[in-house]
Design a protein around this motif. Structure first.
Motif, PDB file in Angstrom:
ATOM      1  N   LEU A  97       0.951  -1.228  -0.006  1.00 33.93           N
ATOM      2  CA  LEU A  97       0.206   0.105   0.030  1.00 33.93           C
ATOM      3  C   LEU A  97       0.893   1.158  -0.071  1.00 33.93           C
ATOM      4  O   LEU A  97       0.297   2.325   0.347  1.00 33.93           O
ATOM      5  N   ASN A  98       2.153   1.229  -0.516  1.00 35.54           N
ATOM      6  CA  ASN A  98       3.044   2.144  -0.242  1.00 35.54           C
ATOM      7  C   ASN A  98       2.667   3.649  -1.025  1.00 35.54           C
ATOM      8  O   ASN A  98       2.826   4.497  -0.473  1.00 35.54           O
ATOM      9  N   ALA A  99       2.119   3.388  -2.158  1.00 32.57           N
ATOM     10  CA  ALA A  99       1.976   4.734  -3.077  1.00 32.57           C
ATOM     11  C   ALA A  99       0.775   5.278  -2.435  1.00 32.57           C
ATOM     12  O   ALA A  99       0.731   6.432  -2.478  1.00 32.57           O
ATOM     13  N   ALA A 100      -0.286   4.738  -2.152  1.00 36.08           N
ATOM     14  CA  ALA A 100      -1.423   5.146  -1.487  1.00 36.08           C
ATOM     15  C   ALA A 100      -1.017   6.006   0.000  1.00 36.08           C
ATOM     16  O   ALA A 100      -1.332   6.921   0.321  1.00 36.08           O
ATOM     17  N   VAL A 101      -0.249   5.316   0.590  1.00 32.78           N
ATOM     18  CA  VAL A 101       0.129   5.744   1.916  1.00 32.78           C
ATOM     19  C   VAL A 101       1.069   7.010   1.800  1.00 32.78           C
ATOM     20  O   VAL A 101       0.976   8.157   2.370  1.00 32.78           O
ATOM     21  N   MET A 102       1.835   6.979   0.659  1.00 38.12           N
ATOM     22  CA  MET A 102       2.954   8.006   0.388  1.00 38.12           C
ATOM     23  C   MET A 102       2.158   9.297  -0.081  1.00 38.12           C
ATOM     24  O   MET A 102       2.421  10.388   0.505  1.00 38.12           O
ATOM     25  N   HIS A 103       1.175   9.064  -0.651  1.00 37.86           N
ATOM     26  CA  HIS A 103       0.246   9.973  -1.337  1.00 37.86           C
ATOM     27  C   HIS A 103      -0.317  10.834  -0.155  1.00 37.86           C
ATOM     28  O   HIS A 103      -0.374  12.037  -0.052  1.00 37.86           O
ATOM     29  N   THR A 104      -0.809  10.253   0.839  1.00 35.97           N
ATOM     30  CA  THR A 104      -1.584  10.695   2.046  1.00 35.97           C
ATOM     31  C   THR A 104      -0.513  11.531   2.981  1.00 35.97           C
ATOM     32  O   THR A 104      -0.797  12.559   3.241  1.00 35.97           O
ATOM     33  N   LEU A 105       0.645  10.788   3.041  1.00 38.54           N
ATOM     34  CA  LEU A 105       1.810  11.523   3.781  1.00 38.54           C
ATOM     35  C   LEU A 105       2.050  12.857   3.088  1.00 38.54           C
ATOM     36  O   LEU A 105       2.135  13.742   3.920  1.00 38.54           O
ATOM     37  N   GLN A 106       2.189  12.799   2.084  1.00 39.18           N
ATOM     38  CA  GLN A 106       2.774  14.081   1.219  1.00 39.18           C
ATOM     39  C   GLN A 106       1.636  14.917   1.420  1.00 39.18           C
ATOM     40  O   GLN A 106       1.890  16.360   1.478  1.00 39.18           O
ATOM     41  N   ARG A 107       0.372  14.663   1.284  1.00 36.03           N
ATOM     42  CA  ARG A 107      -0.540  15.582   1.315  1.00 36.03           C
ATOM     43  C   ARG A 107      -0.926  16.329   2.781  1.00 36.03           C
ATOM     44  O   ARG A 107      -0.832  17.760   2.941  1.00 36.03           O
ATOM     45  N   HIS A 108      -0.444  15.419   3.700  1.00 33.35           N
ATOM     46  CA  HIS A 108      -0.208  16.028   4.950  1.00 33.35           C
ATOM     47  C   HIS A 108       0.999  16.876   5.362  1.00 33.35           C
ATOM     48  O   HIS A 108       0.938  18.091   6.077  1.00 33.35           O
ATOM     49  N   ARG A 109       2.026  16.366   4.758  1.00 31.15           N
ATOM     50  CA  ARG A 109       3.111  17.465   4.804  1.00 31.15           C
ATOM     51  C   ARG A 109       2.890  18.635   3.997  1.00 31.15           C
ATOM     52  O   ARG A 109       3.556  19.798   4.448  1.00 31.15           O
ATOM     53  N   ASP A 110       2.304  18.781   2.860  1.00 33.71           N
ATOM     54  CA  ASP A 110       2.006  19.734   2.235  1.00 33.71           C
ATOM     55  C   ASP A 110       1.350  20.919   3.082  1.00 33.71           C
ATOM     56  O   ASP A 110       1.448  22.160   3.142  1.00 33.71           O
ATOM     57  N   ILE A 111       0.322  20.128   3.617  1.00 24.79           N
ATOM     58  CA  ILE A 111      -0.748  21.160   4.499  1.00 24.79           C
ATOM     59  C   ILE A 111       0.119  21.762   5.775  1.00 24.79           C
ATOM     60  O   ILE A 111       0.153  22.942   6.111  1.00 24.79           O
TER      61      ILE A 111
END
Length: 247
Positions: A97-111
Motif C-alpha cells: 500500500l506504499n503508493a497510497a500511503v505516501m500520497h496521503t503522507l505527502q498531502r499532510h506534509r504539504d498542509i
C-alpha cells in the motif's frame, strides 16, 4: 512495531486532521488580530489622542503572543505526527500500500508546510508593525517631553522653526527664479538660431536685390536695440526677485 497495522495509521491520520483543523482556526484568528492591531493603531493616530482602541496595546500584545505560542505548539505536534506517519510508511508491512500511503503522507506534509509558511509570514508582519509602533511611541514621548519644557524654550523653538521655513521659502523662490532665467535663456537661444536661419536666407535674397539690403540693415539695427532692452528688463526682474527672497 505497534504501528504495523492499519488502525495505527488511521489513528495518526485522525490526529493529523484534528491538528490541522485547530491550526486553521487559530491561524484565521491570529491573522485577524494582527490586521486589527495595525488598523487600530493607525486609526488611533489619525483621530488623535482623545480616542482609544477597543483593546489596549498591552492586551492585544498578550493575546497575540499567547495565540502565537499555541500555534507553534500545534505545529510542533503536527510535525511529530507527520514524522510518525513517515516511519510507518517505511515498515515492511505496508509495502503493498506504499503508493497510497505516501500520497496521503505527502498531502499532510504539504498542509503542514503551508500552515508553517502562513504563520511565519503573519507573525513577521505583526512583529514589523509592533516594532514600528514602539518606535513611533518612543518618538511621541520624546516630542511630548520636549514640548513640556519651559515657555522660553518653546518660544525659541517656534522662532527657529519660522526662520527655517523662511529660509526654505527663500530657497524655493531662488530656484524658481533660476529656472525662469534658464528657460528664458533657452528660449532666446532657440529664437536666435531661428533668426539666424531667417537672416541667412534674407541676406541671400538681399545680395540678389540691392533694394532689399537697405531695409534689412534697418531691421537688424532695430532688432539689436530690442534685444538690449529685453536683456535689461530680464536682469532687473531677476535682481528684484533675489532681493525679495532675502528679505
Amino acid at each position: 512495531m505497534a504501528g504495523g497495522n492499519s488502525n495505527y495509521w488511521e489513528d495518526l491520520r485522525k490526529q493529523a486532521r484534528q491538528l490541522e483543523t485547530e491550526l486553521d482556526l487559530k491561524l484565521v484568528s491570529f491573522s485577524k488580530l494582527c490586521t486589527s492591531y495595525g488598523a487600530s493603531h493607525d486609526d488611533h493616530r489619525g483621530r488623535g489622542s482623545d480616542t482609544t482602541p477597543l483593546l489596549s496595546s498591552s492586551s492585544q500584545d498578550r493575546m497575540l503572543d499567547t495565540l502565537g505560542v499555541e500555534i507553534e505548539q500545534l505545529l510542533a505536534k503536527l510535525t511529530s505526527v507527520n514524522d510518525r506517519m513517515a516511519e510507518y510508511t517505511n515498515t515492511p508491512s505496508v509495502t503493498s500500500l506504499n503508493a497510497a500511503v505516501m500520497h496521503t503522507l505527502q498531502r499532510h506534509r504539504d498542509i503542514l508546510q503551508d500552515y508553517t509558511h502562513e504563520f511565519q509570514k503573519t507573525k513577521g508582519n505583526f512583529l514589523a508593525v509592533r516594532e514600528r509602533e514602539d518606535l513611533l511611541g518612543s518618538l511621541k514621548k520624546e516630542i511630548e517631553t520636549y514640548k513640556s519644557g519651559t515657555g522660553v524654550n518653546n518660544r525659541r523653538t517656534e522662532l527657529f522653526l519660522k526662520e527655517n521655513e523662511h529660509l526654505r521659502n527663500s530657497d524655493r523662490l531662488i530656484d524658481d527664479t533660476i529656472s525662469i532665467a534658464m528657460a528664458t535663456k533657452e528660449n532666446m537661444t532657440s529664437q536666435r538660431g531661428m533668426l539666424k536661419s531667417i537672416q541667412s536666407r534674407v541676406n541671400s535674397l538681399a545680395n540678389r536685390f540691392p533694394a532689399v539690403n537697405s531695409l534689412i540693415q534697418r531691421i537688424n539695427l532695430r532688432k539689436r536695440r530690442d534685444s538690449f532692452v529685453l536683456g535689461g528688463v530680464i536682469g532687473i526682474c531677476t535682481i528684484l526677485l533675489l532681493l525679495y527672497a532675502f528679505h
